[in-house]
Design an enzyme around this catalytic site. Structure first.
Site, mmCIF file in Angstrom:
data_model
loop_
_atom_site.group_PDB
_atom_site.id
_atom_site.type_symbol
_atom_site.label_atom_id
_atom_site.label_comp_id
_atom_site.label_asym_id
_atom_site.label_seq_id
_atom_site.Cartn_x
_atom_site.Cartn_y
_atom_site.Cartn_z
ATOM 1 N N LYS A 182 43.668 75.102 73.321
ATOM 2 C CA LYS A 182 44.010 75.814 74.554
ATOM 3 C C LYS A 182 43.123 77.057 74.699
ATOM 4 O O LYS A 182 42.556 77.311 75.740
ATOM 5 C CB LYS A 182 45.498 76.181 74.535
ATOM 6 C CG LYS A 182 45.962 76.919 75.761
ATOM 7 C CD LYS A 182 47.470 77.121 75.750
ATOM 8 C CE LYS A 182 47.873 78.064 76.872
ATOM 9 N NZ LYS A 182 49.313 78.270 76.960
ATOM 10 N N GLU A 228 40.954 77.644 62.760
ATOM 11 C CA GLU A 228 40.849 76.327 62.121
ATOM 12 C C GLU A 228 40.015 75.377 62.966
ATOM 13 O O GLU A 228 39.128 74.673 62.462
ATOM 14 C CB GLU A 228 42.253 75.714 61.925
ATOM 15 C CG GLU A 228 43.139 76.442 60.948
ATOM 16 C CD GLU A 228 43.996 77.519 61.602
ATOM 17 O OE1 GLU A 228 43.568 78.084 62.643
ATOM 18 O OE2 GLU A 228 45.072 77.808 61.079
ATOM 19 N N GLY A 264 51.219 75.366 74.351
ATOM 20 C CA GLY A 264 50.550 74.468 73.406
ATOM 21 C C GLY A 264 51.441 73.312 72.966
ATOM 22 O O GLY A 264 51.032 72.155 72.966
ATOM 23 N N ARG A 265 52.692 73.631 72.615
ATOM 24 C CA ARG A 265 53.579 72.575 72.097
ATOM 25 C C ARG A 265 54.165 71.710 73.205
ATOM 26 O O ARG A 265 54.948 70.802 72.937
ATOM 27 C CB ARG A 265 54.676 73.210 71.237
ATOM 28 C CG ARG A 265 55.421 74.355 71.892
ATOM 29 C CD ARG A 265 56.185 75.177 70.865
ATOM 30 N NE ARG A 265 56.823 76.357 71.444
ATOM 31 C CZ ARG A 265 56.237 77.538 71.589
ATOM 32 N NH1 ARG A 265 54.968 77.694 71.227
ATOM 33 N NH2 ARG A 265 56.886 78.554 72.114
ATOM 34 N N GLU A 320 58.972 76.630 66.741
ATOM 35 C CA GLU A 320 58.082 77.631 67.344
ATOM 36 C C GLU A 320 58.675 78.132 68.660
ATOM 37 O O GLU A 320 58.458 79.267 69.066
ATOM 38 C CB GLU A 320 56.673 77.050 67.568
ATOM 39 C CG GLU A 320 55.608 78.124 67.759
ATOM 40 C CD GLU A 320 54.182 77.578 67.783
ATOM 41 O OE1 GLU A 320 53.789 77.000 68.815
ATOM 42 O OE2 GLU A 320 53.455 77.747 66.792
ATOM 43 N N HIS A 349 65.433 56.752 50.543
ATOM 44 C CA HIS A 349 65.084 56.698 49.121
ATOM 45 C C HIS A 349 64.510 58.025 48.636
ATOM 46 O O HIS A 349 63.858 58.078 47.590
ATOM 47 C CB HIS A 349 64.105 55.546 48.885
ATOM 48 C CG HIS A 349 64.728 54.226 49.220
ATOM 49 N ND1 HIS A 349 65.483 53.508 48.324
ATOM 50 C CD2 HIS A 349 64.782 53.540 50.389
ATOM 51 C CE1 HIS A 349 65.938 52.410 48.907
ATOM 52 N NE2 HIS A 349 65.530 52.411 50.173
ATOM 53 N N LYS A 368 47.690 85.658 61.102
ATOM 54 C CA LYS A 368 46.303 85.515 61.566
ATOM 55 C C LYS A 368 45.545 86.826 61.364
ATOM 56 O O LYS A 368 44.405 86.853 60.915
ATOM 57 C CB LYS A 368 46.260 85.164 63.059
ATOM 58 C CG LYS A 368 46.701 83.760 63.408
ATOM 59 C CD LYS A 368 46.511 83.518 64.909
ATOM 60 C CE LYS A 368 47.178 82.229 65.365
ATOM 61 N NZ LYS A 368 47.180 82.063 66.818
HETATM 62 O O1 F6P Z 1 49.868 78.640 65.810
HETATM 63 C C1 F6P Z 1 50.049 79.131 67.079
HETATM 64 C C2 F6P Z 1 49.393 78.315 68.147
HETATM 65 O O2 F6P Z 1 49.062 79.207 69.145
HETATM 66 C C3 F6P Z 1 50.267 77.196 68.684
HETATM 67 O O3 F6P Z 1 51.233 77.635 69.542
HETATM 68 C C4 F6P Z 1 49.241 76.328 69.302
HETATM 69 O O4 F6P Z 1 49.740 75.076 69.629
HETATM 70 C C5 F6P Z 1 48.195 76.329 68.221
HETATM 71 O O5 F6P Z 1 48.206 77.653 67.724
HETATM 72 C C6 F6P Z 1 46.809 75.934 68.639
HETATM 73 O O6 F6P Z 1 46.284 76.789 69.599
HETATM 74 P P1 F6P Z 1 45.025 76.406 70.439
HETATM 75 O O7 F6P Z 1 45.361 75.175 71.217
HETATM 76 O O8 F6P Z 1 44.746 77.572 71.310
HETATM 77 O O9 F6P Z 1 43.897 76.125 69.482
#
Ligand code: F6P
Length: 543
Positions: free
Chosen positions: A210, A216, A267-268, A353, A384, A512
């Site tokens: 987003k 990452e 995002g979610r 979240e 199990h 972060k």
């Molecule tokens: O970990 C927080 C967060 O902002 C989530 O809410 C989101 O889905 C994820 O990181 C990834 O964010 P982005 O889509 O901006 O990379």
């Protein structure tokens, strides 16, 4: 939008927080005087209509809530709570585009992503991207022409978990000569194992973020680009596409095929947007539209059904009942469908979240508990592993079973076994087994040295443990869409009752920030200002 704002402002004044409602006091008295000792076995014995009155149907999802610790009196008081807290008006404010995500001053309009062009807010822009994205997916799926055989989605959190959950769930609909890979973790093992054996010329990378700034994802995207070039890839612009709200950053990265979305998509809640591109690539345009259609049918049910028959509202109320009155701390998700094995992980983000907050919309510390811990595993595997605790542990953990009637495979006998297992677990949780019943059992594995009465105590099940069961005829794209939307709306309902902002996620920020502070210290070795533990660990990790 002006209407939405007015609606929201009037709500803020008029809607009480759940614990200040009259219905809350009634529920408290009900709980203390009788409901705390509610017994499911008795409830079924005295009410022959219990199953009929506590089952619901919405958009192809049949929900049996009858094995929950509720009766008509509790249900009526919970419905009053929803009314007093103005759940319907709050829902309407969200659907009208009010900025209910107040801390970020954003609307919450994932519902617009699956609505028809003409009826939705932002219909034009939503459908422009959708059409373009689906046309792109179909071009790639023409593998003879595109040459693409592998899709690598690079994203994390909401930019990963939705597609990663949906693609295996719709395995029966996936194109067989196109393999989907998901890379989320900044841990290099993740991308290494995804790229092993791939060829740049056959690989399409989807960079899903987003913000297009997430550490990452950007780290993995750079590794992927380096891998692509180092292994003879020549046309990065053809092999890298992006799903993002930050078109500028994607362009700076060197991507010009970009599918956008908007800040009003959390995002979610984003799998319905361009973040769903890997889904469209896997199952095709028509099936993606059906996924949206199923969610839309659940949206309609949520918008139009009265509180008493409204499945997401009933589920949200049940969550409050269990969390705040019974004090249950977690809920276990048990999909009896191997394709839904990532659903617990997806729901962890969706619920925890969203509702893992301890202050209300006004920043006031809440005097009650909010999100339960969400966890689980596909059945029968979970049986199990941890079902022992569900049956005999010291905590009561409501379980959610998801069963499919008609599987996509031909192994009828195996399927019957799967279904019988699911039903049996729900039955065992509810019925339990008394010491008197257990003492009569012949148990070949039991120690002959043990007193039979003591042994029977080990083999006793308390029962009266609640569960819900969701049935779907077949896990089609539409049924899956409806199921996911049901969970989304349920999270909205419990969050609204608790009066929290379910749509921000400030709780991820501190980690972060500290990570950014620590990163350069790995090179410099500087531990100044760090606590003793972190300094000590950092020093050991540098050697
Ligand atoms: O970990 C927080 C967060 O902002 C989530 O809410 C989101 O889905 C994820 O990181 C990834 O964010 P982005 O889509 O901006 O990379």
């Amino acid at each position: 939008m002006a209407i939405a704002r007015a609606l929201l402002e009037s709500l803020m004044i008029a809607a009480p927080r759940c614990d200040r409602a009259d219905a809350w006091k009634i529920l408290k008295t009900l709980f203390e005087t009788s409901a705390a000792r509610f017994d499911l076995r008795e409830a079924f014995a005295v009410d022959a209509r219990r199953f009929d009155s506590l089952t619901f149907e919405a958009a192809g999802v049949f929900a049996d809530l009858s094995k929950n610790l509720i009766d008509q009196r509790v249900m009526a008081a919970l419905a009053d709570l929803a009314r007093e807290c103005r759940i319907e008006q709050r829902r309407d404010a969200m659907l009208a585009g009010a900025a209910i995500n107040a801390t970020e001053n954003r609307a919450v309009l994932h519902v617009a992503l699956r609505a028809p062009r003409e009826s939705a807010l932002h219909g034009e822009e939503v459908h422009e991207v959708l059409e373009r994205m689906l046309a792109f997916a179909e071009r790639v799926r023409d593998t003879r022409a595109s040459g693409i055989r592998h899709i690598v989605n690079i994203g994390i959190g909401g930019s990963d978990l939705g597609p990663q959950m949906v693609v295996p769930a719709l395995d029966a609909y996936c194109q067989r000569d196109l393999a989907l890979h998901f890379v989320s973790n900044v841990d290099g093992h993740d991308i290494d194992s995804a790229l092993r054996g791939l060829k740049p010329v056959e690989t399409l990378f989807v960079i899903a973020s987003k913000t297009f700034t997430t550490q990452e994802t950007m780290s993995n995207a750079r590794i992927a680009r380096d891998w692509f070039v180092a292994n003879g890839g020549t046309d990065t612009r053809r092999h890298f596409v992006a799903a993002t709200t930050n078109i500028k950053a994607a362009a700076e990265f060197g991507i010009d095929t970009t599918f956008g979305f908007w800040d009003w998509v959390g995002g979610r809640y984003s799998l319905w947007s361009a973040i769903g591109l890997p889904i469209a690539l896997a199952v095709g345009a028509q099936n993606f539209r059906e996924l949206l259609g199923g969610a839309q049918a659940m949206d309609r049910h949520f918008r139009e059904s009265p509180i008493e028959r409204n499945l997401p509202i009933q589920l949200g109320l049940l969550d409050v009942w269990y969390r705040n009155f019974h004090g249950f701390t977690s809920r276990s998700i048990a999909p009896y469908h191997q394709g839904l094995r990532r659903l617990p992980a997806y729901l962890q983000q969706l619920e925890m979240e969203s509702n893992g907050k301890r202050v209300d919309i006004d920043g006031q510390l809440l005097p009650f508990a909010t999100s339960p811990v969400i966890w689980g595993e596909a059945g029968t595997n979970g049986q199990h592993a941890y079902f022992q605790m569900l049956h005999q542990g010291s905590d009561v953990i409501p379980v959610e079973f998801i069963l499919e009637r008609d599987p996509a495979h031909v192994h009828a006998d195996a399927h019957r076994k799967l279904l019988a297992n699911g039903l049996a677990q729900a039955q065992a949780l509810m019925l339990g087994r008394s010491a008197a019943e257990a003492i009569g059992d012949t148990v070949p594995t039991a120690s002959p040295l043990m007193d039979p009465e003591v042994l029977a105590r080990h083999r006793t099940f308390p029962g009266n443990r609640p569960s819900s069961t969701f049935l779907i005829d077949r896990l089609t794209p539409a049924a899956l869409g409806a199921l996911i939307a049901m969970y989304e709306h349920r999270v909205f309902v419990s969050g609204a009752l608790w009066n929290i902002n379910s749509f921000d996620q400030w709780g991820v920020e501190l980690g972060k920030m500290l990570c950014n502070d620590l990163l350069p210290r790995f090179d410099s070795g500087d531990t100044a200002g760090l606590d003793g533990s972190t300094a000590g660990l950092l020093q050991r990790l540098r050697h």
